[in-house]
Design an enzyme around this catalytic site. Structure first.
Site, short mmCIF file in Angstrom:
data_model
loop_
_atom_site.label_atom_id
_atom_site.label_comp_id
_atom_site.label_asym_id
_atom_site.label_seq_id
_atom_site.Cartn_x
_atom_site.Cartn_y
_atom_site.Cartn_z
N HIS A 264 0.83 -1.21 0.00
CA HIS A 264 0.00 0.00 0.00
C HIS A 264 0.87 1.27 0.00
CE1 HIS A 264 -3.63 2.39 1.10
NE2 HIS A 264 -2.72 3.17 1.66
N GLU A 265 1.76 1.37 0.97
CA GLU A 265 2.59 2.58 1.06
C GLU A 265 3.54 2.64 -0.14
OE1 GLU A 265 1.70 4.77 3.17
OE2 GLU A 265 0.42 3.46 4.39
ZN ZN Z 1 -3.02 5.29 1.92
#
Ligand code: ZN
Length: 499
Positions: A264-265
């Site tokens: 995600h990051e």
């Molecule tokens: Zn996010």
């Protein structure tokens, strides 16, 4: 080049030097500063932030922008500088409309509110937070009246995080989604659930960090332009397109959490790394639209990362680093990473129920700002909506209305951007399949970097220069719609749960 433009560029460079120091201090305070080092950092941070704020609101800057906006100057600017001048002028005019004493009391009230929220959450006692929440709502209303006089308050708030996305558009998108997802979730929950017990165990933290490296390499994170730190809650920050950093948190009992946070990051960071470097240090760079940003992190995390074929080329390597996975088949792994549960906490939710968590918050924000529902009524409203959409009622407010920090800091209108991100993803998925072919095939062949390249060319390189609606129009050639996301959920989960 005109003299004024040259002066503006020199001015922006100086502002950026302050910014750079501010960000470096914040990064260090989040990741590395020893307990007794905080005071010195905070002192320096206050100094540089004050100087930076003065520069960003000065008469000198205002005069330069005014001059550059005159037709004879403006026409000589290229598109990038036209955007920068218009955007900076607009933002400066807005902030100039906020009275200084009001702003000061807002900053103070916000700090008090955030503290009260922490205390209330720990004690699971809404009454500690309620008066502060009421004050934040009142001050947020006032702030919106100053910055955007005459505009509908909640639309102003939404606009702060996702420019151009009014609540009329969102009402339609979220209603469409809700109509399909509430019954879909019901069907999923009454189907046979996967067995999670195989995933219990102790996962070596150093090995988890190696898995993280493997995943970030795999999706196309550029280590010459980024690094990874460790914090309680994962986040991404960036100095420029040349330096985008992420953090992660590793749990010994749960390897999946750090894996999906890294993806995600990593998606947020790849976005920033692929912004046109000419935009660095200006409002054209680093993407300021939360929904668009979230669409990219969620595309990597959910659309790609929760696809079985994503794991096919690297599943053996995963087992070599974390031997527990050798006893788990890829099929079992796939079932678990798409395990749908009706749980209380938004940040732990799967990709389907997550949408309903956001819709609850959106509807409550509308109730606050449109229908003037009082602060005292909110916990019951929250619980009723949880029961209606997810068939569970929180046992206390800590696992209900007190769980998120956003409202305590006055970030009303932020939540919907998470869901807009997923809605955009359905549309991007359709378009990628149309242009590059089946996503399953691309992933199966280990050609995921073709997708990263496509996202870079179509979306990332433009940074902030295109508003969300412009991005969707330019990339997909149509208006935003929830239909592709609904279709994606329905097809995927009908198969997984054999509905
Ligand atoms: Zn996010």
């Amino acid at each position: 080049m005109s003299n004024v433009l040259e002066n503006l560029q020199i001015y922006l460079k100086k502002m950026n030097q302050y910014n750079h120091v501010i960000e470096l201090l914040m990064w260090d305070m989040e990741t590395n500063t020893p307990k007794l080092g905080f005071e010195g950092h905070a002192d320096a941070l206050t100094y540089f932030s004050t100087e930076q704020f003065k520069m960003s609101t000065s008469e000198e800057l205002s005069a330069m922008l005014d001059e550059l906006e005159m037709p004879q100057e403006f026409e000589t600017l290229d598109d990038m500088w036209k955007f920068i001048v218009t955007r900076m002028k607009r933002d400066l005019d807005k902030s100039k409309r906020i009275p200084a004493d009001f702003y000061e009391s807002y900053v103070m009230a916000k700090a008090e509110s955030e503290n009260a929220w922490k205390e209330a959450k720990n004690a699971s006692d809404y009454s500690i937070f309620a008066p502060h929440l009421e004050k934040m709502i009142e001050m947020t209303r006032k702030m919106a009246e100053y910055t955007d006089p005459g505009k509908e308050i909640y639309d102003v708030l939404l606009d702060q995080y996702e420019e151009g996305m009014d609540s009329e558009t969102m009402d339609k998108l979220f209603d469409d989604l809700k109509k399909e997802l509430v019954p879909l979730v019901k069907r999923i929950l009454s189907a046979k659930q996967p067995d999670s017990s195989k995933f219990k165990g102790n996962y070596d933290i150093e090995a988890q960090k190696k898995v993280q490296k493997l995943l970030l390499d795999y999706i196309g994170f550029d280590w010459d332009k980024g690094t990874v730190g460790e914090t309680e809650h994962p986040f991404t920050m960036n100095f420029s397109s040349r330096d985008a950093r992420i953090t992660n948190h590793y749990y010994e009992k749960d390897a999946l959490s750090a894996m999906f946070s890294a993806i995600h990051e990593g998606g947020h960071a790849i976005f920033e790394q692929q912004v046109n470097p000419d935009y660095d240090g200006t409002v054209a760079g680093s993407c300021c639209y939360m929904g668009i940003h979230e669409s990219q992190s969620r595309f990597y995390e959910n659309i790609l990362g929760r696809n079985k074929n994503f794991w096919l080329p690297i599943y053996e390597k995963l087992g070599a680093l974390l031997p527990q996975f050798q006893a788990i088949s890829l099929e079992e792994f796939y079932q678990e990473i798409n395990h749908v549960r009706n749980s209380f906490i938004r940040v732990d939710a799967d990709e389907v129920t997550y949408c309903l968590h956001i819709i609850i918050r959106y509807e409550i924000e509308k109730a606050i700002f449109r229908d003037h529902v009082s602060v005292d009524e909110l916990p019951d409203l929250w619980n009723a909506k949880m029961q209606e959409y997810l068939q569970i009622t929180p046992k206390n407010d800590a696992q209900g209305i007190l769980q998120d920090t956003h409202w305590s800091g006055g970030s009303f209108g932020y939540f919907p951007s998470y869901l807009l991100g997923s809605i955009y993803d359905g549309m991007f998925l359709d378009k990628i399949e149309e242009e590059l072919g089946s996503i399953d095939d691309i992933l199966k062949d280990g050609r995921i970097k073709e997708i990263t390249k496509w996202l870079g060319e179509k979306i990332h390189q433009y940074g902030s220069t295109r508003t969300p609606k412009e991005v969707i129009k330019a990339v997909c050639g149509k208006e935003v719609s929830a239909e592709p996301l609904i279709r994606y959920f329905t097809e995927k989960y009908t198969e997984i749960y054999q509905l």
